[in-house]
Design an enzyme around this catalytic site. Structure first.
Site, PDB file in Angstrom:
ATOM      1  N   CYS A   1       5.615  -0.345  -0.652  1.00 36.00           N
ATOM      2  CA  CYS A   1       4.420  -0.813   0.069  1.00 36.00           C
ATOM      3  C   CYS A   1       3.153  -0.061  -0.333  1.00 36.00           C
ATOM      4  O   CYS A   1       2.047  -0.512  -0.041  1.00 36.00           O
ATOM      5  CB  CYS A   1       4.631  -0.707   1.570  1.00 36.00           C
ATOM      6  SG  CYS A   1       6.058  -1.642   2.136  1.00 36.00           S
TER       7      CYS A   1
ATOM      8  N   HIS B   1      -2.198  -0.326   5.299  1.00 33.92           N
ATOM      9  CA  HIS B   1      -1.041  -1.180   5.034  1.00 33.92           C
ATOM     10  C   HIS B   1      -0.683  -1.913   6.323  1.00 33.92           C
ATOM     11  O   HIS B   1      -0.514  -1.292   7.379  1.00 33.92           O
ATOM     12  CB  HIS B   1       0.121  -0.315   4.543  1.00 33.92           C
ATOM     13  CG  HIS B   1       1.430  -1.030   4.472  1.00 33.92           C
ATOM     14  ND1 HIS B   1       1.535  -2.340   4.028  1.00 33.92           N
ATOM     15  CD2 HIS B   1       2.693  -0.631   4.794  1.00 33.92           C
ATOM     16  CE1 HIS B   1       2.803  -2.703   4.078  1.00 33.92           C
ATOM     17  NE2 HIS B   1       3.519  -1.706   4.544  1.00 33.92           N
TER      18      HIS B   1
ATOM     19  N   ASN C   1       4.538  -7.998   7.526  1.00 36.51           N
ATOM     20  CA  ASN C   1       4.419  -6.954   6.513  1.00 36.51           C
ATOM     21  C   ASN C   1       4.694  -7.564   5.137  1.00 36.51           C
ATOM     22  O   ASN C   1       5.836  -7.925   4.842  1.00 36.51           O
ATOM     23  CB  ASN C   1       5.425  -5.849   6.847  1.00 36.51           C
ATOM     24  CG  ASN C   1       5.430  -4.713   5.846  1.00 36.51           C
ATOM     25  OD1 ASN C   1       4.832  -4.804   4.785  1.00 36.51           O
ATOM     26  ND2 ASN C   1       6.126  -3.646   6.199  1.00 36.51           N
TER      27      ASN C   1
END
Ligand code: ACO
Length: 317
Positions: free
Chosen positions: A108, A242, A272
């Site tokens: 990520c 993020h 996500n």
């Protein structure tokens, strides 16, 4: 380097929490309270490479260049159908570019790592334009019978064109080796010399460990990029974190003494999307004209590894 174009693309299928509750022991109330996620876009009929190409073309157009003008393509990708060649190589042919290409797997945090690599390439001196594209399909990594991971993710692609110029002011990257709290193992082919009882499984996550690490590392990375850039937390117009989980974003925001005013988010609509989450949010803000030239921004991400990183920049479009 500076950002001269942004783009994003997401799959057509919208999956609500209620839809998940038809086949998982979960509820809209549980998911929203713990994560802030209401819906996510999930790959069904699309292919990841098409989303990556769509996002890239939008960014290339905005930068006012053509694909052959690209000097490098860096693609942040954790999984796709191909183990090899790299997704960036597939993308190069789709775009009609002819530059060197490389994929990186920073999970990520991949967007920040890709930006840092691009910054180093610009400092080498022979680059005019670099495409950084993050293309991720974490919904192909999770076990869809497990409610603890499958509800968290969505798919998508986000891209930026970086051009020679002055925009980025500071970077801070860290890695803390940890293969316990967040990992996925795949089985390799047996050979005449190796016969292993290897696992072939889905993503495994210790959610509370990830939560604590995410908050601690994001805070220390952000403070360091502010220190390196010589600015204060209140000077930043937009913190793009993020988009993993609204509770993580809110916690970092509170510890930084900030408010929702400068912590934009879209995790509630996309879930996500791994390394694509920041460039997708960036493109959304850019296309909605929420960003003004000269505004100060911080990007900050954490991911499996654990990798973490942040950077500070001024908006240049
Ligand atoms: N629906 C209903 N119940 C659930 C669900 C679900 N989707 N998932 C887990 N539960 C249950 C658990 O089984 C457990 O039940 P039990 O008490 O009967 O055993 C209970 O809820 C509490 O489970 P916890 O794991 O303790 O829940 P927690 O409050 O920690 O929330 C969460 C879980 C949301 C994952 C949280 O730990 C978190 O936000 N962690 C951060 C991880 C993250 O965001 N990762 C993103 C992916 S990784 C990345 O981007 C790098």
């Amino acid at each position: 380097m500076k950002i001269t174009g942004t783009g994003s693309a997401s799959p057509s299928l919208t999956v609500s929490n209620e839809m998940l509750a038809t086949f998982l022991d979960t509820s809209d109330e549980w998911i929203q309270t713990r994560t802030g996620i209401k819906t996510r876009q999930i790959i069904s009929t699309e292919q990841l490479k098409d989303l990556a190409a769509e996002a890239s073309i939008i960014a290339i157009d905005e930068a006012g260049i053509k694909a052959p003008d690209l000097d490098y393509i860096i693609c942040s990708n954790t999984v796709n159908e191909y183990v090899t060649p790299a997704l960036s190589c597939i993308l190069q042919g789709m775009l009609g570019a002819n530059c060197p290409c490389i994929d990186l797997n920073g999970a990520c945090s991949g967007f920040i790592y890709a930006l840092d690599m691009a910054d180093a390439l610009f400092k080498r001196g022979n680059m005019e334009h670099i495409l950084v594209v993050c293309a991720e399909e974490p919904t192909r990594m999770v076990d869809w019978t497990r409610r603890d991971t499958s509800v968290l993710f969505g798919d998508g692609a986000g891209a930026v064109i970086l051009s020679k110029g002055e925009g980025f002011k500071s970077f801070k990257l860290s890695t803390i080796s940890n293969t316990e709290a967040l990992y996925q193992i795949r089985k390799l082919q047996d050979s005449p010399f190796v016969k292993k009882e290897e696992e072939d499984g889905a993503l495994v996550m210790k959610g509370q460990d990830v939560f604590k690490l995410a908050v601690n590392c994001s805070l220390s990375d952000i403070k360091e990029v502010l220190r390196l850039a010589g600015i204060k937390a209140d000077d930043v117009d937009h913190y793009l974190l993020h988009q993993a989980n609204m509770r993580i974003i809110d916690t970092v925001m509170r510890y930084m003494g900030q408010t929702k005013r400068n912590f934009p988010h879209n995790v509630e609509r996309y879930g996500n999307t791994s390394s694509a989450s920041i460039p997708m949010l960036l493109d959304e803000l850019n296309k909605k004209r929420k960003l003004k030239t000269g505004q100060k921004m911080v990007f900050s991400a954490f991911g499996a590894g654990f990798t973490t990183g942040a950077c500070m920049l001024e908006w240049t479009i």
